[in-house]
Enzyme design. Structure first.
Site, PDB file in Angstrom:
ATOM      1  N   GLU B  53      42.727  19.868  70.698  1.00  0.00           N
ATOM      2  CA  GLU B  53      42.717  20.891  71.747  1.00  0.00           C
ATOM      3  C   GLU B  53      41.515  20.758  72.679  1.00  0.00           C
ATOM      4  O   GLU B  53      41.602  21.079  73.864  1.00  0.00           O
ATOM      5  CB  GLU B  53      42.746  22.284  71.130  1.00  0.00           C
ATOM      6  CG  GLU B  53      44.084  22.663  70.482  1.00  0.00           C
ATOM      7  CD  GLU B  53      44.197  22.189  69.037  1.00  0.00           C
ATOM      8  OE1 GLU B  53      43.332  21.414  68.581  1.00  0.00           O
ATOM      9  OE2 GLU B  53      45.178  22.591  68.364  1.00  0.00           O
ATOM     10  N   PHE B 115      47.192  34.756  58.682  1.00  0.00           N
ATOM     11  CA  PHE B 115      47.119  33.309  58.724  1.00  0.00           C
ATOM     12  C   PHE B 115      46.865  32.826  60.155  1.00  0.00           C
ATOM     13  O   PHE B 115      47.524  33.254  61.093  1.00  0.00           O
ATOM     14  CB  PHE B 115      48.428  32.695  58.205  1.00  0.00           C
ATOM     15  CG  PHE B 115      48.430  31.195  58.281  1.00  0.00           C
ATOM     16  CD1 PHE B 115      47.513  30.453  57.546  1.00  0.00           C
ATOM     17  CD2 PHE B 115      49.313  30.528  59.116  1.00  0.00           C
ATOM     18  CE1 PHE B 115      47.497  29.068  57.636  1.00  0.00           C
ATOM     19  CE2 PHE B 115      49.306  29.150  59.208  1.00  0.00           C
ATOM     20  CZ  PHE B 115      48.386  28.413  58.470  1.00  0.00           C
ATOM     21  N   GLN B 116      45.873  31.973  60.311  1.00  0.00           N
ATOM     22  CA  GLN B 116      45.465  31.422  61.602  1.00  0.00           C
ATOM     23  C   GLN B 116      45.123  32.494  62.631  1.00  0.00           C
ATOM     24  O   GLN B 116      45.363  32.330  63.821  1.00  0.00           O
ATOM     25  CB  GLN B 116      46.528  30.452  62.155  1.00  0.00           C
ATOM     26  CG  GLN B 116      46.650  29.230  61.252  1.00  0.00           C
ATOM     27  CD  GLN B 116      47.293  28.043  61.925  1.00  0.00           C
ATOM     28  OE1 GLN B 116      48.213  28.216  62.728  1.00  0.00           O
ATOM     29  NE2 GLN B 116      46.836  26.845  61.577  1.00  0.00           N
ATOM     30  N   LYS B 165      52.341  36.633  69.090  1.00  0.00           N
ATOM     31  CA  LYS B 165      53.659  36.021  68.953  1.00  0.00           C
ATOM     32  C   LYS B 165      54.796  37.010  69.229  1.00  0.00           C
ATOM     33  O   LYS B 165      55.818  36.640  69.792  1.00  0.00           O
ATOM     34  CB  LYS B 165      53.803  35.419  67.552  1.00  0.00           C
ATOM     35  CG  LYS B 165      54.989  34.485  67.436  1.00  0.00           C
ATOM     36  CD  LYS B 165      54.932  33.660  66.152  1.00  0.00           C
ATOM     37  CE  LYS B 165      56.128  32.710  66.095  1.00  0.00           C
ATOM     38  NZ  LYS B 165      56.122  31.905  64.855  1.00  0.00           N
ATOM     39  N   MET B 484      20.019   8.238  75.621  1.00  0.00           N
ATOM     40  CA  MET B 484      19.244   9.319  76.228  1.00  0.00           C
ATOM     41  C   MET B 484      18.325   9.976  75.189  1.00  0.00           C
ATOM     42  O   MET B 484      17.194  10.339  75.486  1.00  0.00           O
ATOM     43  CB  MET B 484      20.196  10.356  76.845  1.00  0.00           C
ATOM     44  CG  MET B 484      19.525  11.427  77.642  1.00  0.00           C
ATOM     45  SD  MET B 484      18.524  10.771  78.975  1.00  0.00           S
ATOM     46  CE  MET B 484      19.679  10.712  80.332  1.00  0.00           C
TER      47      MET B 484
END
Ligand SMILES: Cc1cc2nc3c(=O)[nH]c(=O)nc-3n(C[C@H](O)[C@H](O)[C@H](O)COP(=O)(O)OP(=O)(O)OC[C@H]3O[C@@H](n4cnc5c(N)ncnc54)[C@H](O)[C@@H]3O)c2cc1C
Ligand SMILES: Cc1ncc(C[n+]2csc(CCOP(=O)(O)OP(=O)(O)O)c2C)c(N)n1
Ligand SMILES: [Mg+2]
Lengths: 171, 587
Positions: B53, B115-116, B165, B484
């Site tokens: 993602e 969940f999630q 949802k 760097m």
């Protein structure tokens, strides 16, 4: 080295859309950017209206105060930001406190006498205690609480500052 | 479509189409399955399946920055949303318009550690311009349209819309964007005319002026860059750009002094230090640019044009603030300049330019090209030569030395052709960003100038390149170091190279091949041109592994906490004063 710039105390009134998370946004802004909050109050401006007023008392250098106002104005649900300290130096500022004192004998009498001087109301009495309701500027409330503390055990609940501009102009 | 209305998912897609979206970058999961189902049944929106993602958000950023449109992301709840956080923060820091749709557990489960479940609006509040949790069906169309309006208006930024949802599966009515045109969020676009007049006055009277412009000009659209170019030429004044502003003024022009700041040119930084009038348009006085604040351009009148009032007087107090869109303000400035028939002070300007030419004569970007070992600068100069004259080149970068060298050595003549992570400095930005650019410009040449450390942060997106046949070129300046970091350790930490070497690196040629791409390698200077030639030739994704000098440092450099006139020009230029304690704590 340039001399450190003095901090100022400002009371800022913020009119916001009454939507979930708006208070978290304002508080998160202050904590995330390291600004001070001396006091913060929030409530709907009237029932059923879609606006709330948040009153923040903050301290900072003049540059930081300008930043705070710009950052607040940048939040999408913020409708209006008024720096009462700057725009309306004689604005009304008040705070309410409920002060419980546990005391007996002469201390008890003295507590009542002081409450009278401060126009504090007695909201509850037992033989061992009073609950006073006192309102005024933060300094007034501070002084009242200090005096009560000298007389016995105390419990304090304060509302924080609410403020509004003087005169007919609406913010 | 059901008889009584649309599902939430259908409403979401309708809103996207009505907002002009044709491409979204995403990754599915339980909470957004209804949207994926709706996507399956339509043809107006193309979905690009990323591999993580984080990649989706950077891809949307690349897409947005190269097109001027809003980039769109779709991810699932919980881990999908948390993986997006770095990209959202990146977009916030660099003012990139992105709308990120996140799935959420159904409204009745919110707060139950379902969940999630993650508190997505809570987590993303400080890293978005605004965010929404849609709890009522009837709010959905309005929120969708407002999200786009907020993302692209004023100072652009990322907006999250969290979609439970049950809302996606519920039935509701759609309303088009025209219903919501009067939204409350309306930033100021036109600058205050009396302030603009004051500014033009100061500009006309200047003896040692400089234009210091930034990403805000790019944000204001290509016309703002044209206007900037017109105004700079009209005045004959020098112009410098920030890392984010590169391309807003043509780099090939004589009046351009190069980038300013920590790794900017000697001439740009000294001109900033010594100027008497500074014209800042769309730049935010970032610490990478100002160096030590007390000594930043101590004797100048400062004009600052910015669309965001909070950018003004934040780090540096300015004399003439102008709140407004760079394009609109420039237009007014030019009008007033012409109407008043302003003429710059010719003699003063001649002196100023001759001073600047002396500084320029230092040739601060000079380096010793290697005979046996490739110098990173040399690799970029060869790359620059190979793409010279091509109109359709987009460059992205990762973060580190290679990023600074790309900024110094590649020429940017147009806005929106350079995408780099400036404010957050996100390693792993360049590859997915290049992917987003290539999706938006399928026939263009898109090159990610990378470091071998950064590229590993989002290397999985090579797989996406293969799937969608996106011929992105990854040009790795491989110094086998987090260069760097190594440079700072050399200069500031006594050469103790703690954890900054890259051991057990993959074989990037084989890695490319395993991702269905072409792998190339150059280890000697005389192999450079062939490798670059072949990279540009093939019509497939390429990883070119360019083995460069491991010890090269990026100069010029203003050490942290130092002022513009305390610049280090090269390896022989040792830090004169020891870095102050104040300087050491700076990042
Ligand atoms: C390793 C590393 C080294 C770096 N070194 C340097 C360096 O040497 N030099 C350098 O310059 N940077 C450097 N940077 C980048 C630096 O951190 C900042 O990201 C950059 O300087 C900011 O650019 P900017 O001022 O143009 O602002 P941006 O971040 O692009 O912000 C744009 C400003 O314009 C305003 N704006 C937006 N839209 C408009 C509009 N329509 N009209 C008017 N104003 C608008 C915004 O409100 C904002 O204030 C470095 C980054 C990294 C990672
Ligand atoms: C996600 C992330 N983690 C850490 C850093 C700190 N950092 C800045 S540059 C750098 C090294 C980059 O190495 P490489 O990609 O090889 O580029 P080089 O400097 O060698 O060109 C690191 C670790 C960062 N910018 N981003
Ligand atoms: Mg490296």
């Amino acid at each position: 080295m340039t001399a450190p710039v003095a901090e100022e105390r400002h009371t800022i009134s913020v009119l916001v859309d009454n939507e979930p998370g708006v208070l978290a946004r304002v508080i998160g802004l202050f904590s995330g950017r390291g600004y001070n909050i001396e006091s913060l109050t929030v409530a709907e401006v009237d029932r059923g209206s879609s606006l709330s007023r948040i009153t923040v008392v903050t301290t900072g250098t003049p540059m930081v105060i300008v930043q705070i106002k710009a950052q607040l104005s940048r939040l999408v649900p913020v409708r209006q930001v008024n720096d009462l300290t700057e725009e309306n130096p004689h604005h009304i500022e008040t705070e309410l406190a409920l002060v419980k004192i546990v005391a007996s004998g002469e201390q008890r009498v003295e507590a009542l006498r002081i409450a009278d001087i401060f126009n504090a109301r007695v909201d509850d009495t037992t033989l061992q205690s009073f609950v006073f309701r006192v309102a005024g500027t933060s300094e007034t409330v501070d002084r009242f609480i200090d005096l009560m503390r000298a007389l016995g055990e105390t419990d304090i609940a304060r509302t924080g500052v609410v403020a509004i501009a003087r005169g007919a102009d609406r913010t | 479509m059901s008889k009584d209305g649309l599902t939430g998912s259908e409403i979401v897609l309708r809103a996207l189409v009505d907002q002009g979206v044709d491409t979204i970058f995403g990754y599915p999961g339980g909470a957004v399955l209804p949207i994926y189902d709706a996507l399956f049944q339509q043809n107006s929106i193309k979905h690009v399946l990323v591999r993580q993602e984080g990649g989706a958000v950077h891809a949307a950023e690349g897409y947005a920055r190269s097109t001027g449109k809003v980039g769109v992301v779709l991810v699932t709840s919980g881990p999908g949303a948390t993986n997006a956080v770095t990209g959202l923060t990146d977009a916030l820091m660099d003012s990139v318009p992105v709308v990120c749709l996140t799935g959420q557990v159904p409204t009745h489960l919110i707060g139950n550690d379902a969940f999630q479940e993650a508190d997505t609006t809570g987590i993303t509040r400080p890293c978005t311009k605004h965010n929404y949790l849609v709890k009522k069906m009837e709010d959905l169309p309005g929120v969708m349209h407002e999200a786009f309006h907020v993302a692209r208006s004023g100072r652009p930024g990322p907006v999250v819309v969290d979609l439970p949802k049950d809302i996606l599966q519920g039935i509701g009515a759609y309303q088009g964007p025209e219903k919501f045109s009067q939204t409350k969020y309306q930033p100021q676009i036109k600058g205050d005319l009396s302030q603009i007049e004051k500014a033009v006055d100061a500009i006309a009277k200047a003896k040692r002026p400089i234009f210091y412009c930034g990403g805000g000009v790019v944000n204001a659209g290509p016309r703002a860059s044209q206007l900037l170019t017109e105004f700079v030429r009209l005045t004959g004044y020098p112009c410098t750009l920030t890392l984010m502003g590169l391309g807003a003024y043509p780099a090939s022009d004589r009046q351009f002094l190069g980038m300013l700041g920590m790794h900017g040119t000697y001439e740009a930084n000294l001109a900033m230090y010594n100027c008497d009038v500074m014209i800042n348009i769309g730049a935010r006085f970032d610490d990478r640019v100002t160096g030590k604040l007390d000594e930043f351009s101590p004797n100048s009148t400062k004009i600052h044009v910015d669309i965001d009032p909070s950018s003004i007087n934040k780090n540096v107090s300015v004399d003439i603030p102008i709140i407004g869109d760079a394009g609109h303000v420039l237009e007014d400035m030019i009008k007033i300049w012409k109407a008043r028939q302003c003429r710059p002070d010719k003699d003063a300007l001649k002196d100023w330019w001759s001073t600047i030419e002396d500084w320029r004569g230092k040739n601060c970007l000079a380096y010793e090209p290697g005979a046996k070992v490739i110098k990173p600068q040399q690799a970029l100069e060869r790359l620059g030569a190979a793409i010279k004259g091509r109109e359709d080149v987009f460059i992205t970068t990762e973060v580190g030395q290679h990023q600074m060298w790309a900024a110094q050595f590649l020429p940017f003549d147009k806005p929106n052709h350079w995408m780099t992570s400036g404010g957050l400095g996100t390693m792993g930005y360049g590859l997915p960003a290049a992917m987003g650019v290539q999706v938006a410009h399928p026939d263009a040449l898109v090159i990610d100038v990378a470091g071998e450390a950064s590229i590993l942060m989002n290397i999985q997106e090579m797989s996406t390149l293969a799937q969608y046949r996106l011929p992105v070129k990854v040009f790795i300046l491989n110094n086998e170091y987090m260069g760097m970091v190594r440079q700072w350790q050399e200069l500031l930490h006594g050469g103790r190279y703690s954890e900054s070497y890259m051991e057990s690196l993959p074989d990037f040629v084989k890695l490319a091949e395993s991702f269905h791409a072409v792998g190339l390698r150059a280890t000697k200077p005389d192999e450079l041109d062939d490798v670059i030639g072949e990279m540009l030739e093939v019509d497939r994704p390429v990883i070119a592994d360019i083995m460069v000098d491991k010890a090269e440092n990026c100069f010029p450099m203003i050490p942290s906490g130092a002022a513009h006139n305390e610049m280090l020009l090269g390896p022989d230029d040792q830090v004169e004063k020891p870095i102050s304690e104040e300087g050491m704590v700076l990042v």
